[in-house]
Design a protein around this motif. Structure first.
Motif, PDB file in Angstrom:
ATOM      1  N   UNK A  47       0.834  -1.213   0.000  1.00  0.00           N
ATOM      2  CA  UNK A  47       0.000   0.000   0.000  1.00  0.00           C
ATOM      3  C   UNK A  47       0.859   1.251   0.000  1.00  0.00           C
ATOM      4  N   UNK A  48       1.891   1.240   0.829  1.00  0.00           N
ATOM      5  CA  UNK A  48       2.790   2.390   0.899  1.00  0.00           C
ATOM      6  C   UNK A  48       3.365   2.682  -0.480  1.00  0.00           C
ATOM      7  N   UNK A 101       3.137  -2.437 -17.502  1.00  0.00           N
ATOM      8  CA  UNK A 101       4.027  -1.498 -18.185  1.00  0.00           C
ATOM      9  C   UNK A 101       5.453  -1.542 -17.632  1.00  0.00           C
ATOM     10  N   UNK A 102       6.420  -1.732 -18.516  1.00  0.00           N
ATOM     11  CA  UNK A 102       7.817  -1.827 -18.103  1.00  0.00           C
ATOM     12  C   UNK A 102       8.243  -0.664 -17.210  1.00  0.00           C
ATOM     13  N   UNK A 103       7.773   0.516 -17.538  1.00  0.00           N
ATOM     14  CA  UNK A 103       8.146   1.681 -16.734  1.00  0.00           C
ATOM     15  C   UNK A 103       7.586   1.559 -15.319  1.00  0.00           C
ATOM     16  N   UNK A 104       6.325   1.196 -15.251  1.00  0.00           N
ATOM     17  CA  UNK A 104       5.692   1.016 -13.946  1.00  0.00           C
ATOM     18  C   UNK A 104       6.449  -0.026 -13.152  1.00  0.00           C
ATOM     19  N   UNK A 129       3.446  -6.060 -10.455  1.00  0.00           N
ATOM     20  CA  UNK A 129       4.809  -5.668 -10.823  1.00  0.00           C
ATOM     21  C   UNK A 129       5.821  -6.450  -9.991  1.00  0.00           C
ATOM     22  N   UNK A 130       5.547  -6.507  -8.703  1.00  0.00           N
ATOM     23  CA  UNK A 130       6.466  -7.182  -7.789  1.00  0.00           C
ATOM     24  C   UNK A 130       6.618  -8.662  -8.117  1.00  0.00           C
ATOM     25  N   UNK A 189       1.298   6.627  -6.612  1.00  0.00           N
ATOM     26  CA  UNK A 189       0.014   7.039  -7.151  1.00  0.00           C
ATOM     27  C   UNK A 189      -0.629   6.002  -8.042  1.00  0.00           C
ATOM     28  N   UNK A 190      -0.392   4.738  -7.743  1.00  0.00           N
ATOM     29  CA  UNK A 190      -1.042   3.669  -8.496  1.00  0.00           C
ATOM     30  C   UNK A 190      -1.752   2.739  -7.527  1.00  0.00           C
TER      31      UNK A 190
END
Lengths: 342, 342
Positions: A14-15, A38-41, A30-31, A21-22
């Motif tokens: 959450x942090x 998205x690669x950037x994300x 992502x993790x 901001x997602x």
DNA sequence: TTGTAAGCGTTATCAT
DNA sequence: ATGATAACGCTTACAA
């Protein structure tokens, strides 16, 4: 002042989400390196996670996944070399597979065994790797596990259940040990056995008896005495044997510790080892090399026993119902030392 | 067919609530024996829980309470008698207080120590009870725990941190051991020390040196040799000592295992123990009574060390920030056996 | 005395 | 590619 130094609490998904901001779902994805992100994300998430020293909360994961990746291990005693070494093997494999272990000792007490299972169950371990106590004659607590579909692997001290098992060739080892005593010319061979309802002990006893029979040796029934594996009971057995009408000229002991005890008694009574009485143990503890005389013994691949048990456990977890219980029998080796070098 | 045999899953508070037509909060309250719950309701809940063999899910509890009631234990090795015995003490106290333990061994490897802390941390253990490796010289990983407010208790192998500690009076024990050797008339006393940056070893070394000085004994600096506690390195030290220009007539070893090794070497070189060389160990392992000759040693209350460490941990958990770190020093006892009975 | 609802940290199922 | 939302099993204000 960064986020982590501010509050004591561990950083959560959450942090990270808030800071970036997602949403938490995106962070989670992502993790875990899922596709469709998205690669950037992905990079941003990983960087921030790293920076904040994020550690996934395994407790939360366990709750949602309904599995803890923890193996409950039940052994008779921490201080017995065999079990402490076996734990090493179990833990090595477990950690490699992302599992943790939680070990409880029974102190050879049946009630404690049941209690331990309960304790581990309330911690929601995924299953068990166990060695039963020398008292255990009723297996209902284990049967219940099986019925509830909870994985169970038995090692060393097994019982008659439809589960994977790991043992050494107890019969064969005992046979080898006894044959060795016969080979060096002993004729009145005694056996310090272990608790009779442990398969392990019965198999070693059988190996002893069969070796004697196969080589046409006279079996003196009252030269078979029973120990509880401990040094003290080994001493007790040693004393017992010396009082028999037929004086033994060799002893095959069910384990090294019992052998230590007997050896000590024999020496204190002025007997020469091996001249007056030869001795063979079982396990090959580290100290058996240093006793006076050094102890001939049957060595067991203890670490491997632990590893194998853990491997079978993990296989069982992965294959689920498909897994067919198998009994792995590891082989032993006769280590000849001075206690049988006439 | 009852509920529990139908589905494999563990019974939850929800099941009980549904079956009784009440809410989960009421069930929760009843189960925890809170006041303000109708006696009838309470009884019904308890009966059903019993009947369904309800076991609270500790995972869920941990998540909401933000504590797992699990202590991470870090030791150098499972197979060392001292640590396996200490674990017994730790676990006894822990279980009594509703705590579980999760043990990891470092194998004396610094990197593994760090990794273990991480592993246990991701399991969200509430804190640690640890003995550092003999390699550890940098304590950052422990300092971080302290900074994050995670309880830490050190035992036996401690370091210079502001945390509760449990040790034995290493200095005093060594002093007693050395004085004993002086008392029986030894004059060229050697010391098999342990890894120098462990306090434990330095204190034993200091005890040795001070006893020598206080009794006006000549200290032969090169009769102080260093082991790593193992039997093998004890043997190595034994060999080393025999090559010195000054032949020692006594050895005080930092631990029993090193003493075993040295004793073995001395005997194999034809030396008589204690006539030619007397030996004292430290720890009082079970086998020290049975070596040939039996080993004079300093006995440590190992089980109690473990218990005390766990007690301090739990006190620390309960008192939180109020808790003031304290160092508990347990006393030792000289056990005189044949290795020093001239 | 009891119920409702939010929350613990994460994943998973839908939507969007 | 991302976000809401429910769910895991339990506790805990807050309401009723």
């Amino acid at each position: 002042m960064t986020l982590q130094t501010m509050k004591n609490e561990q950083v959560t998904i959450k942090d990270i989400a808030k800071l970036l901001g997602i949403s938490t779902s995106t962070v989670s994805r992502a993790l875990r390196g899922m596709p469709d992100v998205n690669p950037d994300t992905k990079q941003a998430v990983h960087e921030l996670a790293e920076q904040l020293n994020y550690q996934p909360n395994l407790v939360a994961l366990s709750l949602v996944k309904k599995r803890t990746k923890t193996i409950g291990v039940i052994i008779p005693s921490f201080t017995t070399y065999f079990y402490s070494k076996a734990i090493c093997g179990i833990q090595e494999v477990a950690l490699d597979a992302g599992y943790h272990i939680m070990v409880c000792q029974t102190n050879e007490d049946y009630k404690t065994e049941i209690k331990n299972i309960d304790i581990l169950l309330s911690s929601r371990v995924d299953g068990f790797i166990a060695s039963i106590t020398r008292e255990t004659e009723n297996y209902d607590h284990y049967t219940q596990l099986i019925q509830r579909g909870i994985p169970l692997v038995l090692f060393n001290r097994i019982c008659d259940l439809e589960v994977p098992k790991v043992v050494v060739d107890d019969y064969g080892g005992a046979y080898k040990a006894t044959k060795h005593l016969i080979d060096i010319g002993c004729t009145k061979i005694a056996h310090i056995a272990g608790p009779d309802h442990l398969y392990l002990c019965r198999n070693r006893l059988r190996g002893f008896l069969d070796a004697m029979k196969d080589h046409k040796m006279k079996i003196y029934e009252n030269l078979v005495v029973y120990s509880d594996f401990s040094i003290e009971s080994g001493m007790q057995c040693g004393r017992e044997l010396l009082q028999k009408s037929v004086k033994p000229d060799a002893v095959f002991a069910v384990c090294d510790t019992a052998a230590y005890g007997a050896m000590h008694v024999f020496k204190s009574k002025g007997l020469q080892i091996p001249a007056d009485i030869a001795i063979v143990g079982y396990t090959n503890e580290p100290l058996s090399e240093l006793t006076e005389p050094s102890l001939t013994t049957i060595s067991q691949p203890i670490f491997k026993i632990g590893k194998t048990a853990a491997e079978m456990f993990i296989q069982m977890m992965n294959e689920g119902k498909e897994y067919i219980p198998e009994t792995r029998i590891l082989s032993t080796e006769l280590i000849i030392r001075n206690s049988t070098r006439k």
